[in-house]
Design a protein around this motif. Structure first.
Motif, PDB file in Angstrom:
ATOM      1  N   TYR A  35       0.851  -1.180   0.000  1.00  0.00           N
ATOM      2  CA  TYR A  35       0.000   0.000   0.000  1.00  0.00           C
ATOM      3  C   TYR A  35       0.887   1.230   0.000  1.00  0.00           C
ATOM      4  CZ  TYR A  35      -3.351  -3.540   1.222  1.00  0.00           C
ATOM      5  OH  TYR A  35      -4.121  -4.673   1.201  1.00  0.00           O
ATOM      6  N   ILE A  53      -3.153   4.354  -1.633  1.00  0.00           N
ATOM      7  CA  ILE A  53      -3.718   3.565  -2.722  1.00  0.00           C
ATOM      8  C   ILE A  53      -3.081   2.184  -2.662  1.00  0.00           C
ATOM      9  CG2 ILE A  53      -2.022   4.383  -4.438  1.00  0.00           C
ATOM     10  CD1 ILE A  53      -4.445   4.326  -6.463  1.00  0.00           C
ATOM     11  N   GLY A  57      -5.410  -0.842  -6.660  1.00  0.00           N
ATOM     12  CA  GLY A  57      -5.960   0.457  -7.005  1.00  0.00           C
ATOM     13  C   GLY A  57      -7.029   0.981  -6.072  1.00  0.00           C
ATOM     14  N   ASN A  58      -7.338   0.253  -5.019  1.00  0.00           N
ATOM     15  CA  ASN A  58      -8.318   0.743  -4.047  1.00  0.00           C
ATOM     16  C   ASN A  58      -7.706   1.872  -3.228  1.00  0.00           C
ATOM     17  OD1 ASN A  58      -6.663  -1.490  -3.402  1.00  0.00           O
ATOM     18  ND2 ASN A  58      -7.740  -1.792  -1.471  1.00  0.00           N
ATOM     19  N   THR A  59      -8.528   2.808  -2.837  1.00  0.00           N
ATOM     20  CA  THR A  59      -8.041   3.995  -2.135  1.00  0.00           C
ATOM     21  C   THR A  59      -8.583   4.080  -0.722  1.00  0.00           C
ATOM     22  OG1 THR A  59      -9.829   5.280  -3.159  1.00  0.00           O
ATOM     23  CG2 THR A  59      -7.657   5.373  -4.210  1.00  0.00           C
ATOM     24  N   TYR A  61      -8.643   7.015   2.658  1.00  0.00           N
ATOM     25  CA  TYR A  61      -8.406   8.411   2.991  1.00  0.00           C
ATOM     26  C   TYR A  61      -8.595   8.671   4.473  1.00  0.00           C
ATOM     27  CZ  TYR A  61      -8.971   8.977  -2.056  1.00  0.00           C
ATOM     28  OH  TYR A  61      -8.838   8.865  -3.426  1.00  0.00           O
ATOM     29  N   SER A  70      -7.896  13.160  -3.201  1.00  0.00           N
ATOM     30  CA  SER A  70      -8.024  12.147  -4.234  1.00  0.00           C
ATOM     31  C   SER A  70      -6.637  11.586  -4.528  1.00  0.00           C
ATOM     32  CB  SER A  70      -8.621  12.734  -5.512  1.00  0.00           C
ATOM     33  OG  SER A  70      -8.690  11.755  -6.526  1.00  0.00           O
ATOM     34  N   ILE A  71      -6.536  10.262  -4.509  1.00  0.00           N
ATOM     35  CA  ILE A  71      -5.273   9.599  -4.833  1.00  0.00           C
ATOM     36  C   ILE A  71      -5.524   8.683  -6.017  1.00  0.00           C
ATOM     37  CG2 ILE A  71      -3.473   8.029  -4.031  1.00  0.00           C
ATOM     38  CD1 ILE A  71      -3.973   9.085  -1.201  1.00  0.00           C
ATOM     39  N   SER A  72      -4.650   8.776  -7.002  1.00  0.00           N
ATOM     40  CA  SER A  72      -4.760   7.960  -8.209  1.00  0.00           C
ATOM     41  C   SER A  72      -3.395   7.409  -8.568  1.00  0.00           C
ATOM     42  CB  SER A  72      -5.332   8.800  -9.359  1.00  0.00           C
ATOM     43  OG  SER A  72      -4.486   9.907  -9.624  1.00  0.00           O
ATOM     44  N   ARG A  73      -3.357   6.583  -9.606  1.00  0.00           N
ATOM     45  CA  ARG A  73      -2.075   6.004  -9.988  1.00  0.00           C
ATOM     46  C   ARG A  73      -1.995   5.851 -11.498  1.00  0.00           C
ATOM     47  NH1 ARG A  73      -2.357  -0.469  -8.403  1.00  0.00           N
ATOM     48  NH2 ARG A  73      -4.035  -1.015  -9.871  1.00  0.00           N
ATOM     49  N   PHE A  80       2.117   7.286  -8.336  1.00  0.00           N
ATOM     50  CA  PHE A  80       0.816   7.581  -7.755  1.00  0.00           C
ATOM     51  C   PHE A  80       0.794   9.047  -7.354  1.00  0.00           C
ATOM     52  CE2 PHE A  80       1.802   7.291  -3.133  1.00  0.00           C
ATOM     53  CZ  PHE A  80       3.015   6.619  -3.173  1.00  0.00           C
TER      54      PHE A  80
END
Length: 123
Positions: A35, A53, A57-59, A61, A70-73, A80
């Motif tokens: 993670y 993340i 790909g699960n986030t 917070y 917002s966290i993305s990759r 990320f």
């Protein structure tokens, strides 16, 4: 040896969106059971977990920041990204990216850290 490197602007104006990227080398962000977190440390204060993340790909917070985070990759770049909206001077901090192998979000569980990047929120 896994290495993490934060990048992004050092100065953000109030009400704007802070955007930081963590580039990972020496290991994949899709490796099972890892993670990838964002952690920050405001001046004179302790470390604060912002969010993470996971390898699929699960986030996740922090409840106190969830509405603005917002966290993305990008798996093709092994990166990320953190986006924190509507920033205020209270968001001024050194921001770190780091890796851990569970979802406890305990600071002591992180095995690799970036060097940190200082972000100042000021007009």
């Amino acid at each position: 040896q896994v290495q993490l490197q934060e990048s992004g602007p050092g100065l953000v104006k109030p009400s704007q969106t802070l955007s930081l990227t963590c580039t990972v080398s020496g290991g994949s962000i899709t490796t099972n059971n890892y993670y990838w977190s964002w952690i920050r440390q405001p001046p004179g204060k302790g470390l604060e977990w912002v969010g993470a993340i996971g390898y699929i790909g699960n986030t996740y917070y922090s409840p106190s920041l969830e509405s603005r985070t917002s966290i993305s990759r990008d798996t093709s770049k092994n990166q990320f990204t953190l986006q924190l909206s509507s920033v205020t001077p209270e968001d001024t901090a050194v921001y770190y990216c780091a890796r851990e192998h569970n979802t406890e979000w305990n600071i002591g569980d992180y095995d690799y850290w970036g060097q940190g990047t200082k972000v100042n929120v000021s007009s």
